[in-house]
Design an enzyme around this catalytic site. Structure first.
Site, PDB file in Angstrom:
ATOM      1  N   HIS A  20       1.634   4.859  -2.708  1.00 55.27           N
ATOM      2  CA  HIS A  20       1.940   6.273  -2.428  1.00 55.27           C
ATOM      3  C   HIS A  20       3.196   6.796  -3.112  1.00 55.27           C
ATOM      4  O   HIS A  20       3.216   7.947  -3.570  1.00 55.27           O
ATOM      5  CB  HIS A  20       2.132   6.475  -0.916  1.00 55.27           C
ATOM      6  CG  HIS A  20       0.866   6.555  -0.129  1.00 55.27           C
ATOM      7  ND1 HIS A  20       0.043   7.665  -0.125  1.00 55.27           N
ATOM      8  CD2 HIS A  20       0.273   5.658   0.696  1.00 55.27           C
ATOM      9  CE1 HIS A  20      -1.002   7.449   0.677  1.00 55.27           C
ATOM     10  NE2 HIS A  20      -0.882   6.234   1.175  1.00 55.27           N
TER      11      HIS A  20
ATOM     12  N   HIS B 212       0.848  -1.205   0.000  1.00 54.04           N
ATOM     13  CA  HIS B 212       0.000   0.000   0.000  1.00 54.04           C
ATOM     14  C   HIS B 212       0.885   1.258   0.000  1.00 54.04           C
ATOM     15  O   HIS B 212       0.707   2.159  -0.821  1.00 54.04           O
ATOM     16  CB  HIS B 212      -0.905   0.034   1.234  1.00 54.04           C
ATOM     17  CG  HIS B 212      -1.590   1.370   1.409  1.00 54.04           C
ATOM     18  ND1 HIS B 212      -2.792   1.676   0.814  1.00 54.04           N
ATOM     19  CD2 HIS B 212      -1.201   2.485   2.079  1.00 54.04           C
ATOM     20  CE1 HIS B 212      -3.118   2.931   1.112  1.00 54.04           C
ATOM     21  NE2 HIS B 212      -2.184   3.452   1.891  1.00 54.04           N
TER      22      HIS B 212
ATOM     23  N   GLU C 209      -5.490   9.450  -0.689  1.00 56.64           N
ATOM     24  CA  GLU C 209      -5.850   8.030  -0.610  1.00 56.64           C
ATOM     25  C   GLU C 209      -6.836   7.617  -1.698  1.00 56.64           C
ATOM     26  O   GLU C 209      -6.679   6.554  -2.295  1.00 56.64           O
ATOM     27  CB  GLU C 209      -6.439   7.704   0.774  1.00 56.64           C
ATOM     28  CG  GLU C 209      -5.460   7.825   1.934  1.00 56.64           C
ATOM     29  CD  GLU C 209      -4.319   6.793   1.887  1.00 56.64           C
ATOM     30  OE1 GLU C 209      -3.438   6.871   2.750  1.00 56.64           O
ATOM     31  OE2 GLU C 209      -4.309   5.910   0.996  1.00 56.64           O
TER      32      GLU C 209
ATOM     33  N   SER D 245      -3.515   0.806  -5.032  1.00 59.93           N
ATOM     34  CA  SER D 245      -2.944  -0.433  -4.450  1.00 59.93           C
ATOM     35  C   SER D 245      -4.008  -1.507  -4.258  1.00 59.93           C
ATOM     36  O   SER D 245      -3.730  -2.564  -3.681  1.00 59.93           O
ATOM     37  CB  SER D 245      -2.281  -0.114  -3.102  1.00 59.93           C
ATOM     38  OG  SER D 245      -3.220   0.478  -2.217  1.00 59.93           O
TER      39      SER D 245
HETATM   40  N1  HBI Z   1       0.781   6.053  10.302  1.00 59.92           N
HETATM   41  N2  HBI Z   1       2.333   4.708   9.200  1.00 59.92           N
HETATM   42  C1  HBI Z   1       1.214   5.480   9.156  1.00 59.92           C
HETATM   43  N3  HBI Z   1       0.555   5.640   7.989  1.00 59.92           N
HETATM   44  C2  HBI Z   1      -0.585   6.403   7.915  1.00 59.92           C
HETATM   45  O1  HBI Z   1      -1.180   6.548   6.834  1.00 59.92           O
HETATM   46  C3  HBI Z   1      -1.061   7.029   9.090  1.00 59.92           C
HETATM   47  C4  HBI Z   1      -0.336   6.834  10.277  1.00 59.92           C
HETATM   48  N4  HBI Z   1      -0.773   7.411  11.416  1.00 59.92           N
HETATM   49  C5  HBI Z   1      -1.927   8.289  11.473  1.00 59.92           C
HETATM   50  C6  HBI Z   1      -2.643   8.384  10.177  1.00 59.92           C
HETATM   51  N5  HBI Z   1      -2.199   7.795   9.064  1.00 59.92           N
HETATM   52  C7  HBI Z   1      -3.939   9.153  10.110  1.00 59.92           C
HETATM   53  O2  HBI Z   1      -4.612   8.995  11.344  1.00 59.92           O
HETATM   54  C8  HBI Z   1      -3.681  10.656   9.880  1.00 59.92           C
HETATM   55  O3  HBI Z   1      -3.485  10.805   8.487  1.00 59.92           O
HETATM   56  C9  HBI Z   1      -4.863  11.467  10.286  1.00 59.92           C
HETATM   57 FE    FE Z   2      -2.101   5.404   2.684  1.00 62.98          FE
END
Ligand code: HBI
Ligand code: FE
Length: 296
Positions: free
Chosen positions: A142, A137, A183, A202
């Protein structure tokens, strides 16, 4: 499921583990040499499936970014090699993390052009089920768009904005903007609607559903409208928001969100499937997919 994990992430617990991180920024070594042939084989299956589905459905910038990166079918990409190519183009790096990290850790990385990517890959029986962002993913979905200067600036701005939004108590609103762009965003091209969102790019099933199925709404992107709109974390989206072009995100990277948060605070939230008279409707969905699942 993803939402609960994200809730856990908010409270400093990386999903599935309650140990404290090795480092304060939650990064770990990718441990590329430790990947097993079975793990590389899962990557190959996912890579080849998406490579058959994305031509004609992914936007030109995604395809270009993928071609210019050391990403192929045979092996899980090495983050150091990805960072070499990425940093030359847009100054971004890919850093390994165990999984979801706390919001402020996540935003701090993005604000400094470090993309936190899960180092693990899903199991063979989980090909279509995504409990938590894994390396497929995060890297396949990304990283190709981070090669595009506009997206590179936008996601860094999101990181800076996320830190501020958390302190203002409006993170939920900003998270919706990330969700419906980075996303699950679509963009117009001369030859039709195309995917730029990682959650779609993805996913084999959502790649087709998002651009071809008559069920979802497809509406022109409008910042306040998106900030008011709930989203689904465990199924296809009921509505996709469509950019006229990626440069529209540059505007978002440079405006002051303060007044926007204030206006949105006085507006009601919207369910994912509604269409307003004020919406720029590209396609009004039949809603059949979600109705069949009793999710109206
Ligand atoms: N941590 N590794 C990772 N990847 C994410 O997409 C991610 C995260 N922590 C918080 C989060 N996304 C979302 O809660 C925030 O974008 C709001
Ligand atoms: Fe993501």
């Amino acid at each position: 499921m993803l939402q609960q994990l994200k809730e856990a992430a908010k409270h400093g617990l990386a999903a599935g583990t309650d140990h404290q991180p090795e480092r304060p920024d939650w990064t770990i070594d990718q441990g590329w040499d430790a990947y097993t042939p079975e793990e590389h084989a899962v990557w190959k299956t996912l890579f080849e499936r998406q490579s058959r589905l994305l031509p004609g459905r992914a936007c030109d910038e995604f395809v270009r970014g993928m071609l210019d990166l050391p990403i192929g079918p045979e092996q899980i990409p090495n983050f150091e090699q990805l960072s070499d190519a990425l940093s030359k183009r847009t100054g971004w790096q890919v850093v390994a993390v165990p999984g979801l990290v706390p919001d402020d850790v996540f935003f701090e990385h993005l604000a400094n052009r470090r993309f936190p990517a899960g180092h693990f890959i899903r199991k063979p029986h989980e090909l279509d089920y995504l409990e938590e962002p894994d390396v497929f993913h995060d890297v396949f979905g990304h990283v190709p768009m981070l090669m595009n200067p506009v997206i590179a600036d936008y996601i860094q701005a999101y990181g800076k904005g996320g830190l501020r939004a958390k302190h203002l108590g409006v993170l939920e609103k900003l998270a919706r903007v990330y969700w419906y762009t980075v996303e699950f965003g679509l963009v117009k091209q001369a030859d039709g609607l195309r995917i730029y969102g990682a959650g779609i790019a993805s996913s084999a099933t959502e790649t087709v559903f998002s651009v071809e199925d008559p069920s979802p709404n497809r509406l022109g992107f409008e910042l306040e409208r998106v900030m008011r709109t709930h989203y689904r974390i465990d199924d296809f989206q009921e509505t996709y928001f469509v950019l006229d072009n990626l440069d529209q995100l540059l505007d978002l990277a440079h405006i002051d969100f303060g007044p926007v948060y204030a206006r949105v605070a006085n507006a009601s939230d919207l369910e994912p499937g509604v269409v307003l008279a004020s919406d720029s409707v590209i396609a009004r969905g039949t809603g059949r997919y979600h109705a069949a699942r009793g999710k109206k």
